[in-house]
Design an enzyme around this catalytic site. Sequence first.
Site, PDB file in Angstrom:
ATOM      1  N   HIS A 199       2.467 -23.315   8.948  1.00 45.76           N
ATOM      2  CA  HIS A 199       3.128 -24.585   8.633  1.00 45.76           C
ATOM      3  C   HIS A 199       4.582 -24.412   8.217  1.00 45.76           C
ATOM      4  O   HIS A 199       5.366 -25.354   8.204  1.00 45.76           O
ATOM      5  CB  HIS A 199       2.342 -25.310   7.522  1.00 45.76           C
ATOM      6  CG  HIS A 199       2.451 -26.802   7.583  1.00 45.76           C
ATOM      7  ND1 HIS A 199       3.549 -27.459   8.109  1.00 45.76           N
ATOM      8  CD2 HIS A 199       1.576 -27.787   7.211  1.00 45.76           C
ATOM      9  CE1 HIS A 199       3.353 -28.763   8.031  1.00 45.76           C
ATOM     10  NE2 HIS A 199       2.152 -28.990   7.503  1.00 45.76           N
ATOM     11  N   ARG A 200       4.958 -23.189   7.863  1.00 45.93           N
ATOM     12  CA  ARG A 200       6.358 -22.970   7.504  1.00 45.93           C
ATOM     13  C   ARG A 200       7.252 -23.135   8.724  1.00 45.93           C
ATOM     14  O   ARG A 200       8.438 -23.386   8.618  1.00 45.93           O
ATOM     15  CB  ARG A 200       6.541 -21.556   6.920  1.00 45.93           C
ATOM     16  CG  ARG A 200       5.821 -21.385   5.594  1.00 45.93           C
ATOM     17  CD  ARG A 200       5.827 -19.944   5.150  1.00 45.93           C
ATOM     18  NE  ARG A 200       5.139 -19.071   6.116  1.00 45.93           N
ATOM     19  CZ  ARG A 200       5.042 -17.751   5.972  1.00 45.93           C
ATOM     20  NH1 ARG A 200       5.593 -17.161   4.934  1.00 45.93           N
ATOM     21  NH2 ARG A 200       4.401 -17.038   6.869  1.00 45.93           N
TER      22      ARG A 200
END
Lengths: 428, 326
Positions: free
Chosen positions: A401-402
């Site tokens: 998700h980064r």
Amino acid sequence: MATKVHMEALSPTMEEGQLVSWLKGEGDDVAEGDILAEIETDKATMELVARGAGVLRAVLLAEGETAEVGAVIGVIAAADEDISAIVDGAGAPGAGAAADAPAAEPGEQQASAVAPKDPGPTDAGAEASGVEETAVAPAGSGDGRLRASPLARRLAEERGLDLASISGSGPGGRIVKRDVEGAVAAPAGAPVVVGAGARAETESVKVSQMRKAIAKRLVQSIGPIPTFYLTIEADVGRLLEARKRINARLESRGEKVSLNDLILKATAVALRRHPEVNASWQGDTIVRYGRVHVGVAVAVQDGLITPVIRDADVKGVADIGREVREMAGRAREKKLAPDEYQGATFSVSNLGMFGIQEFTAIINPPESGILAIGAVEEKPAVVDGEVVVRPRMRVTMSCDHRVVDGAMGARFLATLRDFLEDPVMMAL
Amino acid sequence: MAVITYRDALNQALAEELERDPDVFLMGEEVGQYDGAYKVSRGLLERFGERRVVDTPITELGFAGLGVGAAMAGLRPVIEFMTWNFAILANDQIINSAAKVHYMTAGQFSCPIVFRGPTGAALQLSAQHSQALEASYAHFPGLKVVVPGTPADAKGLLKAAIRDDDPVLVLEGEVLYAMKGEVPEDPDFVIPLGVAEVKRAGADVSILTHGKMVNLALQAAERLAKDDVDAEVVDLRSLRPLDLDRVVDSVRKTNRAVYLEEGWGYSGIGAEVVAQVQENAFDWLDAPVLRVHQTDAPMPYSKELEKLAKPSVERTIEACNRVLYR
């Protein structure tokens, strides 16, 4: 002068190695560059190359035994040379490469093994030769410096190879052009990459403060990689037809492509369309790779390894298939070189052949995603308002998700579904 | 194409330029009555008369200065030094006058002069008469420096030098005067200054060289070929301006280089070229660049010591093998 044979770091993560077999025995003549032994690392069985010439005078590690990287495991010397001091002090890594390096100040000119300079009166010719080397790298790699020629460094970078995984054949173990080329040439019969000119450059995108805050919070939320999952289901009827047609054409060549090969190709082309997914979290930057290297998870006896199909987006399906089977075969024999299982920009794992309908795969850092491919199943589906039976396949993407947000991942999967449902769209 | 000697190629160049341009004249010790110390100017006095082919006393500084003045006044003098070792006496005129005229007069005066003569060692002429001085002259901005290694280059470069509007130094090889080779007869055959030539194409190592050493490099390349080493020989021909592109192209192709020169290594042409190579082709180098040059001492008189002091085919091969890690 005697040359100590060290247990070398034959893979970047190797801390110790097991001696599989000695290819030379005590008393055998050894030329520089000869293969001395086979060493099993944490990943593969690698060849240990002689760094000096002479006679293999002592073998200090038996087959089947392990030794730490740097430990002295043998001695090459002249037939009549006294090597007792070396043999007595051998074994510990401390007595290894570092101790072997002739007191070498950086930049210090030193006598090279290739052309010893002896200022004796009988050597007036050599003294007067006026042959000077502008820079001689000190021999030995005990100071932890990686020695490579500028050319070798550039070639390795261009080819996505880790220099640390390559053994140098130049003076003092310097990695030179031939070593990098040898490392690239390792997969026999690897297909030639076509259409490479269309590749984009690898770029680093600076991470915004907001992005940093999101990354930090997400990491606090779940584990080191904040993973989330997205699942699609695709109608793979046309893909199966395409495979049938391709295989009919390949029959005369005795070749075949699998559904997985087509999925790999579709994934690679989809990654090319979505460079934001073909990317990696690096703390202050997100690296968007200019090339698409797809890792393929292969089960081996004691674990899992991911051979890398480089530039899969520009390779033909038949080439991809051939490469996967060839590398998977060698992976099972533990014969893959480090550069063959490292450097993927994204991965695919397929458990469809085991009847698994749907699963989630674990991301292989520093990649930002992996696809988990389930089995193709005949299922009722609504086509043009009618319920018909269609072959359906579920694909679950694990996303870091980064780097990859939900919408971003969804757009990538939409492209992938287009390709899986209508493979001709890949040609667009 | 006619096969003639290096000496006759220079003679042709002088004769053709004396013929083409009435402002050209030749001046130096023994250039007229004696046909030149090395017979380069044979027949020119007879053909062009004593206003165009001028014998001088043993006064290097004097006749070099006279030449500079004549060039500033619009003539195109060719000054022959019996050897470049004697030109040291005229260095004030070459370095302080000729090289600076155009710059110090803000372009109001040019100095279209050629200084020429043999350089380097011949055989047993001892320390004062065996110096390859091209590196020292190439040091000075304002001077152009060429060093032909073959008869054709000798003719083409000398003609280009005479036609050039700046002072050009042509350093010839005394031991090359009798060397034969094909030379174009076209009176407008000139070799532009600043253009190197690949004398032998190869893939494994670049032997970069100039002047008398070109021949030595080619011999070394032939011997290396027997050991399956494909050496490329690049003849710089012009040391200033330097054809860096051709040098870099070669190094980028072979990834390895050796500079071979007759002069001393310290502050030599090789030192300059190696610096340029590392600056412009660093990422293409697979090995440090080596230099082969004369021993760092005045040239010995003894025949055996002289042989040891000079660069040789063997040393060139050794250096090539070292950069190839063989």
